[in-house]
Design a protein around this motif. Structure first.
Motif, PDB file in Angstrom:
ATOM      1  N   PRO A 357     -24.563  16.604   7.061  1.00 23.68           N
ATOM      2  CA  PRO A 357     -25.673  15.817   6.244  1.00 23.68           C
ATOM      3  C   PRO A 357     -25.032  15.810   4.831  1.00 23.68           C
ATOM      4  CG  PRO A 357     -26.326  18.017   6.777  1.00 23.68           C
ATOM      5  CD  PRO A 357     -25.053  17.916   7.558  1.00 23.68           C
ATOM      6  N   PRO A 358     -25.763  14.671   3.807  1.00 21.20           N
ATOM      7  CA  PRO A 358     -26.661  13.786   4.524  1.00 21.20           C
ATOM      8  C   PRO A 358     -25.723  12.777   4.997  1.00 21.20           C
ATOM      9  CG  PRO A 358     -26.293  13.510   2.009  1.00 21.20           C
ATOM     10  CD  PRO A 358     -25.612  14.901   2.468  1.00 21.20           C
ATOM     11  N   GLN A 359     -26.278  12.045   6.028  1.00 17.74           N
ATOM     12  CA  GLN A 359     -25.391  10.616   6.529  1.00 17.74           C
ATOM     13  C   GLN A 359     -26.545   9.698   6.872  1.00 17.74           C
ATOM     14  OE1 GLN A 359     -22.266  10.427   7.338  1.00 17.74           O
ATOM     15  NE2 GLN A 359     -21.702  12.555   6.726  1.00 17.74           N
ATOM     16  N   ARG A 360     -26.144   8.484   6.910  1.00 18.79           N
ATOM     17  CA  ARG A 360     -27.173   7.335   7.117  1.00 18.79           C
ATOM     18  C   ARG A 360     -26.355   6.413   7.994  1.00 18.79           C
ATOM     19  NH1 ARG A 360     -27.846   7.545   1.633  1.00 18.79           N
ATOM     20  NH2 ARG A 360     -30.141   8.524   0.999  1.00 18.79           N
ATOM     21  N   TYR A 361     -26.769   5.930   9.085  1.00 16.65           N
ATOM     22  CA  TYR A 361     -25.751   4.783  10.141  1.00 16.65           C
ATOM     23  C   TYR A 361     -27.068   4.121  10.669  1.00 16.65           C
ATOM     24  CZ  TYR A 361     -21.374   7.304   9.953  1.00 16.65           C
ATOM     25  OH  TYR A 361     -20.125   7.544   9.690  1.00 16.65           O
ATOM     26  N   PHE A 362     -26.316   2.543  10.718  1.00 16.74           N
ATOM     27  CA  PHE A 362     -27.249   1.691  11.711  1.00 16.74           C
ATOM     28  C   PHE A 362     -26.391   0.850  12.392  1.00 16.74           C
ATOM     29  CE2 PHE A 362     -25.038  -0.955   8.513  1.00 16.74           C
ATOM     30  CZ  PHE A 362     -25.084  -1.994   9.216  1.00 16.74           C
ATOM     31  N   SER A 363     -27.092  -0.091  13.185  1.00 17.15           N
ATOM     32  CA  SER A 363     -26.501  -0.857  13.966  1.00 17.15           C
ATOM     33  C   SER A 363     -27.259  -2.082  14.195  1.00 17.15           C
ATOM     34  CB  SER A 363     -25.899  -0.378  15.443  1.00 17.15           C
ATOM     35  OG  SER A 363     -27.265  -0.168  16.296  1.00 17.15           O
ATOM     36  N   VAL A 364     -26.879  -3.451  14.407  1.00 19.36           N
ATOM     37  CA  VAL A 364     -27.767  -4.518  14.794  1.00 19.36           C
ATOM     38  C   VAL A 364     -26.884  -5.124  16.021  1.00 19.36           C
ATOM     39  CG1 VAL A 364     -28.667  -6.499  14.088  1.00 19.36           C
ATOM     40  CG2 VAL A 364     -28.290  -4.736  12.241  1.00 19.36           C
ATOM     41  N   GLU A 365     -27.167  -4.448  17.214  1.00 23.72           N
ATOM     42  CA  GLU A 365     -26.667  -4.863  18.450  1.00 23.72           C
ATOM     43  C   GLU A 365     -27.603  -5.443  19.609  1.00 23.72           C
ATOM     44  OE1 GLU A 365     -23.482  -5.297  18.781  1.00 23.72           O
ATOM     45  OE2 GLU A 365     -22.401  -4.341  17.076  1.00 23.72           O
ATOM     46  N   LYS A 366     -26.907  -5.895  20.613  1.00 24.46           N
ATOM     47  CA  LYS A 366     -27.530  -6.648  21.529  1.00 24.46           C
ATOM     48  C   LYS A 366     -28.156  -5.328  22.723  1.00 24.46           C
ATOM     49  CE  LYS A 366     -26.986 -10.675  22.824  1.00 24.46           C
ATOM     50  NZ  LYS A 366     -26.465 -12.062  23.634  1.00 24.46           N
ATOM     51  N   VAL A 367     -29.196  -5.231  23.059  1.00 25.99           N
ATOM     52  CA  VAL A 367     -29.713  -4.560  24.252  1.00 25.99           C
ATOM     53  C   VAL A 367     -30.184  -5.152  25.344  1.00 25.99           C
ATOM     54  CG1 VAL A 367     -30.005  -2.483  22.697  1.00 25.99           C
ATOM     55  CG2 VAL A 367     -31.797  -4.159  23.218  1.00 25.99           C
ATOM     56  N   TYR A 368     -30.353  -4.660  26.605  1.00 29.95           N
ATOM     57  CA  TYR A 368     -30.582  -5.350  27.835  1.00 29.95           C
ATOM     58  C   TYR A 368     -31.787  -4.647  28.670  1.00 29.95           C
ATOM     59  CZ  TYR A 368     -26.042  -6.862  26.385  1.00 29.95           C
ATOM     60  OH  TYR A 368     -24.963  -7.353  25.700  1.00 29.95           O
ATOM     61  N   ARG A 369     -32.920  -5.320  28.985  1.00 26.30           N
ATOM     62  CA  ARG A 369     -34.108  -4.469  29.508  1.00 26.30           C
ATOM     63  C   ARG A 369     -34.620  -5.693  30.595  1.00 26.30           C
ATOM     64  NH1 ARG A 369     -37.464  -1.705  24.564  1.00 26.30           N
ATOM     65  NH2 ARG A 369     -35.416  -0.710  23.690  1.00 26.30           N
ATOM     66  N   ASN A 370     -34.981  -5.046  31.728  1.00 24.15           N
ATOM     67  CA  ASN A 370     -35.613  -5.764  32.790  1.00 24.15           C
ATOM     68  C   ASN A 370     -37.137  -6.208  32.711  1.00 24.15           C
ATOM     69  OD1 ASN A 370     -35.580  -7.335  35.067  1.00 24.15           O
ATOM     70  ND2 ASN A 370     -35.469  -5.481  36.537  1.00 24.15           N
TER      71      ASN A 370
END
Length: 503
Positions: A357-370
């Motif tokens: 620490p300290p750390q900051r991470y992100f993602s903008v990615e596709k997910v899948y749900r039924n």
């Protein structure tokens, strides 16, 4: 009168007593409709022809529409199978009906999304209850499919055609029908005689080098004539927004995560302290893989720590879930239902090594749900994942992060509501007000990871995390009421071509 060959041919083929279509003239002259149209407009400019235009709409079946006309709409087939199985008296398990209805693959989701919409019944907890008074024989969309196949599509009810077009079952195309008639001046010109002029449509290298360009007559161009509309490529509005989100988060000091769309249930759920008997982990909510079915490599020591956390809990007061934990289930492969699987890989050190620490991470990615398809839910969508690792984090830090993030998009009225998550405590949901309807819609979920998540990962400081819906952010920014207009197979192409980009 001297006229270019194409104009002379059209003038001679036209009639002063009856209107003739461009298509008929093109067939008679063995010319393309484009060439005849151009010549007709040029003659009209000289007062020799009258050109009349009529807007027409044609409706045709797509390949999928033709298939459903033959086999029946999926929701109608599901209803008939349900009635045959007695679901109009007592609910029947969905699994018993799909085979009888001949539904599989995408047709299942299509049937589910339209079953309740049309009043055929309701579906709860995997059981189907059929409405006894529903009448599939009077289904307006099925009748419209028949009308389109018979060539009477334009006479079908507008709302039924709109629904079929949104579903991608019919194709509606607008066209302009043109017809020509000789004017008095045109008749006079023909009586006086028309001489064909040797005209040139383009200046070529041969004409230049030979000097023949001085002696030829060049064809005149009508720059006001209609031209075919050409739609150039452009970046999808959803991708524009995703890139803008990335820029904002990078500007806030975050680094981007990457990882597999197909992952082990261990990374998707188990490391997140999601019990293996949680409803979200059943086949009704997840997309499991049949080949390959399992992952071979998992860090054995981490698997053991996660297993103990599920069975025994962590700390002096930890109790775990008091339910079985199966390593084979943890190794099962599925399409990720959230990008928190990336967070687990990074926080555990599996992705980029141990993090301090300290750390900051992100993602903008596709997910899948039924999920059931509706105005705010899709089977696949984009999630804005993020987390911050630091000492002594609080809910105030988390709320302040959201207020800063959403303010970059002009959204300042975010609301928070306490919530329960198996993996965060405290937890809360985020809500925003739709700019067009005024409706409060959920836009994300968040919280501070529980010790049962962090201790097996070897983290001894606080981690606050969130999952935000990119499509919901889009709805707040642009006022879209149905996310299917901008994303998926039913999207509105005209809207995507013309929507103004919000900066």
């Amino acid at each position: 009168m001297r006229l270019p060959q194409a104009q002379a041919a059209v003038l001679e083929a036209a009639s002063a007593t009856e209107s003739r279509t461009v298509e008929a003239l093109a067939a008679a002259l063995d010319e393309s409709p484009t060439a005849v149209t151009r010549a007709a407009f040029e003659l009209a400019d000289d007062g020799l022809l009258d050109v009349e235009e009529e807007e027409r709409e044609s409706v045709s079946l797509t390949e999928e529409g033709a298939e459903y006309r033959e086999s029946g709409l999926p929701e109608v087939r599901l209803y008939r199978a349900a009635v045959d199985a007695g679901a109009d008296d007592d609910p029947v398990s969905m699994g018993e009906l799909l085979g009888a209805a001949g539904l599989d693959g995408p047709a299942v989701d299509i049937a589910l999304s339209n079953f309740a919409r049309k009043g055929y019944g309701r579906i709860e907890s995997g059981a189907v209850e059929a409405a006894p008074d529903a009448d599939p024989e009077s289904d307006a969309e099925a009748a419209a499919l028949d009308a389109v196949a018979a060539g009477d599509g334009t006479d079908a009810p507008e709302d039924a055609l709109d629904a079929l077009e949104r579903r991608g079952l019919v194709r509606r195309e607008a066209s302009t029908a043109r017809s020509v008639t000789l004017t008095d001046a045109g008749v006079t010109a023909l009586m006086e005689g028309v001489e064909v002029a040797d005209t040139v449509g383009a200046l070529t290298p041969d004409l230049l080098t030979s000097g023949a360009w001085r002696d030829v007559e060049f064809t005149e161009y009508n720059v006001e004539a209609d031209a075919e509309t050409v739609h150039g490529g452009r970046e999808h509005i959803l991708r524009q927004t995703a890139n803008r989100v990335k820029d904002v988060l990078v500007g806030m000091g975050f680094q981007e995560m990457e990882g597999p769309h197909v992952d082990a249930d261990f990374w998707i759920n188990d490391a997140l302290f999601m019990p293996q008997d949680h409803p979200a982990r059943t086949h009704w909510d997840r997309f499991a893989l049949s080949d390959p079915r399992r992952i071979d490599h998992l860090p054995e020591d981490l698997v053991e720590r996660v297993r103990r956390a599920h069975l025994e809990g962590v700390g002096e007061d930890g109790e775990g879930y008091h339910s079985p934990w199966d390593e084979e289930f943890a190794r099962a492969l599925a399409l990720r239902g959230h990008t928190t699987s990336l967070s687990m890989r990074y926080l555990s050190g599996d992705a980029v090594g141990d993090l301090e620490p300290p750390q900051r991470y992100f993602s903008v990615e596709k997910v899948y749900r039924n999920d059931t398809l509706d105005a705010t839910h899709l089977l696949e969508f984009f999630q804005i994942e993020g987390w911050v690792m630091a000492e002594d984090l609080s809910v105030r830090d988390l709320m302040g992060t959201f207020e800063e993030f959403y303010s970059q998009f002009g959204i300042t009225d975010i609301q928070f509501k306490p919530h329960y998550n198996p993996y965060t405590e405290p937890s809360f949901e985020l809500f925003g007000r739709h700019p067009e309807t005024g409706e409060i819609i959920e836009i994300g979920n968040s919280g501070i990871f529980r010790p049962e998540v962090l201790e097996p990962l070897g983290i001894d400081c606080d981690v606050m995390a969130w999952g935000l819906a990119l499509e919901r952010l889009l709805m707040l920014m642009y006022g879209f009421e149905d996310i299917r207009d901008v994303h998926g197979t039913l999207c509105d192409l005209d809207l995507l071509r013309t929507v103004e980009v919000v900066h």
